[in-house]
Design a protein around this motif. Structure first.
Motif, short mmCIF file in Angstrom:
data_model
loop_
_atom_site.label_atom_id
_atom_site.label_comp_id
_atom_site.label_asym_id
_atom_site.label_seq_id
_atom_site.Cartn_x
_atom_site.Cartn_y
_atom_site.Cartn_z
N GLY A 37 27.51 -32.05 14.30
CA GLY A 37 27.94 -31.03 15.38
C GLY A 37 29.19 -30.42 14.77
N LEU A 38 29.41 -29.35 15.81
CA LEU A 38 30.62 -28.51 15.47
C LEU A 38 31.98 -29.26 15.57
CD1 LEU A 38 30.10 -25.61 17.87
CD2 LEU A 38 29.57 -25.60 15.44
N PRO A 39 32.41 -30.52 15.98
CA PRO A 39 33.69 -30.83 15.89
C PRO A 39 33.87 -31.26 14.43
CG PRO A 39 33.01 -31.68 18.02
CD PRO A 39 31.65 -30.80 17.12
N ALA A 40 32.93 -32.26 14.02
CA ALA A 40 33.03 -32.45 12.57
C ALA A 40 33.02 -31.67 11.65
CB ALA A 40 31.95 -33.83 12.27
N GLU A 41 32.00 -30.51 11.68
CA GLU A 41 31.71 -29.64 10.71
C GLU A 41 33.29 -28.62 10.57
OE1 GLU A 41 28.95 -25.80 9.90
OE2 GLU A 41 28.15 -27.57 10.86
N ASN A 42 33.73 -28.14 11.84
CA ASN A 42 34.83 -27.32 11.73
C ASN A 42 36.03 -28.07 11.21
OD1 ASN A 42 33.69 -25.37 13.15
ND2 ASN A 42 34.30 -25.64 15.11
N ALA A 43 36.03 -29.43 11.32
CA ALA A 43 37.37 -30.19 10.60
C ALA A 43 37.08 -30.24 9.41
CB ALA A 43 37.17 -31.83 11.20
N ALA A 44 35.81 -29.99 8.75
CA ALA A 44 35.42 -30.12 7.08
C ALA A 44 35.87 -28.88 6.77
CB ALA A 44 34.10 -30.56 7.01
N ILE A 45 35.56 -27.81 7.43
CA ILE A 45 35.73 -26.39 7.15
C ILE A 45 37.08 -26.21 6.60
CG2 ILE A 45 35.77 -24.08 7.74
CD1 ILE A 45 32.78 -24.64 8.86
N LYS A 46 38.08 -26.81 7.89
CA LYS A 46 39.39 -26.83 7.74
C LYS A 46 40.07 -27.34 6.86
CE LYS A 46 43.51 -27.25 10.83
NZ LYS A 46 44.12 -27.59 12.16
N THR A 47 39.56 -28.72 6.38
CA THR A 47 40.31 -29.47 5.33
C THR A 47 39.54 -28.97 3.83
OG1 THR A 47 38.57 -31.12 5.57
CG2 THR A 47 40.75 -31.22 7.01
N GLY A 48 38.33 -28.58 3.80
CA GLY A 48 37.76 -28.26 2.75
C GLY A 48 36.70 -29.28 2.13
N ALA A 49 36.89 -30.46 2.87
CA ALA A 49 36.00 -31.35 2.72
C ALA A 49 34.68 -31.05 2.94
CB ALA A 49 36.32 -32.79 3.07
#
Length: 839
Positions: free
Chosen positions: A88-100
């Motif tokens: 979902g969005l929470p994990a994906e948005n966090a990944a986009i923010k960190t580049g991971a």
């Protein structure tokens, strides 16, 4: 005794619990024959692994652990699993923010959360750990989609949807809060896309009716669910478009006002708008209006203070009650989310319609007469009349009370085949498509020859492909992966294309509590008999913000599975507790506000027991509370006092025999003075903590009761070590304190219990209050004369009526009011008062 060292103590017991697998609970060998009366399924809502745990999680899981440990020590087989809502969005948005990559970031975060929960000492059965992004889990999420598709519950259609430009995906209605994305806060825009839906509206009535089974849920959650379902009774009325063979149904809760409909409105997204204006002079102006409307948020469109706008279609609808042609407009204050996306506008009796009519010079006709709306005064009205009254300008129905007329008009419509009694719901079908990468692929293949084809169950899971660029682009990033997209049609063997949208993460979390019961089953999502033994969840704990998201969806999912005969219960959660939020510096803790208090730092400095104790002591668990840095220091000092008190009692009374609890001094006349007072305090505390945890979830007052017991023991301990009864009372007090603190502070409690000469406190039976000690030794007797209080005195609890009378007669204060007077009656109420009636 050595100094209290939480780091050393907590590491020791966490290792013991891990090595012994202390909280693992196997399924019954024959679940269909097992007695579920002594099982207890305790569950906290699973976290998004978009980061590490915050203080809200600490509160949630500490509360759940208190209940789990308490019930285990009261003889229940406690089922307390854990997992991660990883898609979902929470994990994906966090990944986009960190580049991971989302998969890598999720793996790291779930590992960190796992470690944090171990450090908090939460009594979890880790053998059942799940993650919704694991293929062995989402294989069964896809399986449920296919089953829903078979039953017609999953379907695809072109529809106006809520588009979040920041998240670059569509949102379900429940994920739009006052026109904004509930995840990122961006203003939501309307779009028209082909999307996948679940027919939750087919279950609207059952979702509403079965709320009666949820009498143990918080009232505010019940109210929120009722309001979101939004059941309305009224009539569905058919308006025919003049000159065209088109009927437009309208739902209205006010059929009594049908004769007052003077124009007709369609939502800009209504399917018929294009048909009505196609090829006419009104086509371009209407299309321009629709384009402008789609740029506005829902909040802007329905704002009460906003001027009403619209565009005439050039068409007329025929009012079925009088065959009067009324103009059809498109207006953006009409929404497709409510009713049918079309309304009969009655300006005399609806304020928004009144404002529109005045704006466009449309006739206002009064059909319900009352103060402020007399017959024929429509042109003079300054506001709509929305009260009840008497029917006017309504043909055969004139003179009737308007509510009676509404029912009569509905019956007449039915006989004329122009309408029918109907029920409408605010609830709309659940939009599950997401144009994002990190989610379970929808198991559908599109074939030019066969159309929409479900993936065969044998081919599940449809694995989420690896992609290097997963940033949102307005369509799913996996659409660019030709190896994934291009496939073979399982029906005809020809070329096919896979669906590239992924499923809403709330689909994953709508059934996870069932997978916990049988998490390693490779043949089915769960065994029916096993799930039937553990379910429903006996105690569910989580935030009230999920009242109309996760909780509604999980209830719907369970009802579908019930209809599929996969489960034999209709509701997933027997009891629900919603905890309050933790605030800091006047605002909800948030990284964006820079006011997050890191739980790891406090565990490192003060220990997990201190953090758990303080979070649960801050206030009533259902209310929001403000974090105070000095508060956690006070909790740490209290545990230090407990450590020193119990240590001193051990040193001066001995460690006791292994495996045996201290013997309390015998109750009765032999136990007097401070030893007896301390024993009474012990049992009063046991009774209070038992009720506060087991019945009320008043964790803060339970902790306060233990603190009072500790304080009393400190005050009188020095004078008790010299007598046998005193030493026994202190020993009993030490064990009581440790046992009652165990659910809140399991590490220090386990350590002190061991030092007291015992083993495995988490399996030791919960202490029971002795009724003998609960009786007060003395009480205050009120002495009255003619009903007025003249004296108060302390009397022994066992005093007889004669003793109470004798004491009252001897009262000098009361005697002044009876002296020289005749006592005509003496009233004695044991435990309360003596009243002399004199004249």
């Amino acid at each position: 005794m050595d100094r209290y060292d939480p780091a050393k103590i907590e590491a020791k017991w966490q290792q013991i619990w891990k090595e012994q697998d202390s909280f693992r609970v196997p399924n019954p060998a024959e679940p269909g024959k097992a007695d579920p009366s002594r099982k207890s399924y305790v569950l906290e809502m699973l976290p998004y692994p978009s980061g590490t745990l915050h203080m809200g999680h600490v509160k949630n899981y500490s509360m759940g652990d208190v209940i789990a440990r308490y019930r285990a020590r009261n003889g229940f087989t406690v089922f307390h699993p854990m997992g991660y809502d990883a898609f979902g969005l929470p994990a994906e948005n966090a990944a986009i923010k960190t580049g991971a990559h989302p998969a890598e970031l999720t793996r790291i975060n779930t590992g960190n959360i796992n470690q944090q929960l171990h450090r908090l000492g939460v009594s979890i059965d880790w053998s059942r750990e799940i993650s919704t992004c694991d293929a062995e889990y989402y294989r069964w999420t896809q399986y449920f989609f296919l089953k829903f598709f078979e039953r017609g519950i999953a379907y695809r259609k072109e529809a106006p949807v809520n588009w979040c430009p920041s998240c670059a995906t569509v949102l379900a209605n429940e994920q739009v809060i006052q026109g904004e994305c509930e995840r990122c806060g961006a203003t939501v825009e309307p779009r028209s896309l082909a999307q996948w839906f679940f027919r939750i509206t087919d279950y609207a009535e059952r979702l509403l009716e079965d709320i009666d089974f949820l009498d143990s849920w918080p009232d505010r959650v019940i109210t929120m669910q009722r309001n979101w379902i939004g059941r309305s009774e009224g009539a569905e009325v058919v308006f025919r478009v003049a000159g065209l063979d088109i009927d437009i149904p309208v739902f209205t809760t006010r059929p009594d006002t049908l004769f007052g409909a003077t124009f007709f409105l369609l939502a800009p997204e209504h399917d018929l708008v294009e048909t009505l204006v196609d090829g006419t002079e009104h086509e371009n102006p209407v299309r321009d209006y629709i384009t402008a409307a789609r740029l506005k948020s829902v909040v802007d469109r329905v704002a009460a203070e906003r001027d009403k706008t619209g565009e005439f279609t050039g068409r007329y609808a025929l009012n079925p009650v009088n065959n009067e042609p009324i103009p059809i407009y498109v207006s953006d204050y009409v929404l497709t989310e409510y009713g049918t996306g079309a309304i009969m506008a009655v300006p005399a009796h609806d304020q928004r319609d009144f404002e529109f009519a005045r704006q466009f010079g449309i006739n206002v006709r009064v059909v319900v007469s009352g103060d402020g709306a007399l017959a024929g005064d429509g042109p003079a009205m300054t506001a709509a009349f929305t009260e009840d009254g008497v029917m006017v300008n309504s043909g055969l129905f004139d003179g009737m009370p308007n509510r009676d007329a509404g029912r009569a008009i509905t019956e007449w419509l039915g006989t004329e085949h122009l309408g029918r009694a109907a029920v409408s719901y605010r609830l709309r079908d659940w939009l599950i498509s997401r144009q994002r990468y990190w989610g379970a692929p929808i198991p559908i293949i599109y074939c030019d020859r066969c159309g929409v084809v479900p993936v065969p169950e044998a081919d599940l899971p449809v694995l989420l492909p690896e992609v290097s660029d997963y940033a949102p682009k307005g369509k799913s990033p996996i659409a660019a992966n030709e190896e994934f997209v291009n496939t073979t049609c399982p029906s005809c063997g020809g070329p096919g294309r896979r669906e590239t949208d992924t499923m809403d993460t709330f689909v994953d979390s709508s059934w996870y509590f069932l997978r916990y019961t049988d998490p390693h089953n490779d043949l089915a999502p769960f065994d029916n008999a096993v799930a039937g033994y553990w379910m429903p969840v006996d105690q569910y704990i989580g935030g009230v913000e999920h009242a109309i998201l996760h909780l509604m969806y999980a209830r719907f999912f369970t009802k579908v599975l019930f209809d599929m005969k996969m489960v034999d219960f209709r509701e997933p959660f027997r009891n629900l507790f919603t905890q309050g939020m933790i605030y800091y510096k006047g605002a909800k803790m948030s990284k964006s506000k820079g006011n997050v208090v890191n739980p790891d730092e406090h565990v490192e400095r003060y220990g997990a027991d201190t953090l758990r104790l303080y979070v649960l002591f801050m206030g009533p668990p259902e209310l929001d509370v403000e974090w105070q840095d000095q508060g956690i220091e006070g909790a740490f000092r209290f545990l230090g006092r407990v450590w020193r008190l119990v240590g001193e009692i051990i040193e001066k009374t001995g460690a006791g025999e292994a495996g045996a609890s201290a013997t309390a001094p015998a109750a009765g006349p032999a136990v007097t003075g401070e030893a007896g007072s301390l024993m009474r305090k012990n049992h009063q505390t046991i009774a209070r903590v038992t009720a506060d945890i087991g019945e009320r979830f008043h964790f803060n007052t339970a902790i306060s009761a233990v603190m009072e017991l500790v304080n009393q023991a400190y005050l009188i301990k020095d004078g008790l070590f010299s007598s046998e009864d005193g030493r026994l009372a202190l020993r009993y007090t030490a064990e009581t304190i440790v046992q009652l603190l165990d659910p809140f502070c399991p590490h220090i409690s386990a350590e002190l219990w061991e030092r007291l000469g015992h083993e495995e406190l988490w399996r030791h039976p919960w202490p029971q209050a002795d009724a003998v000690y609960l009786e007060e030794e003395t009480y205050e007797l009120v002495v009255q004369v003619n009903g007025k209080v003249r004296d108060r005195m302390q009397m022994a609890a066992a005093s007889s009526k004669d003793e109470l009378l004798a004491a009252a007669r001897a009262s000098g204060k009361a005697g002044r009011y009876t002296e020289g007077k005749q006592v005509i009656k003496e009233i004695v109420v044991p435990g309360r008062l003596v009243n002399f009636v004199v004249k």
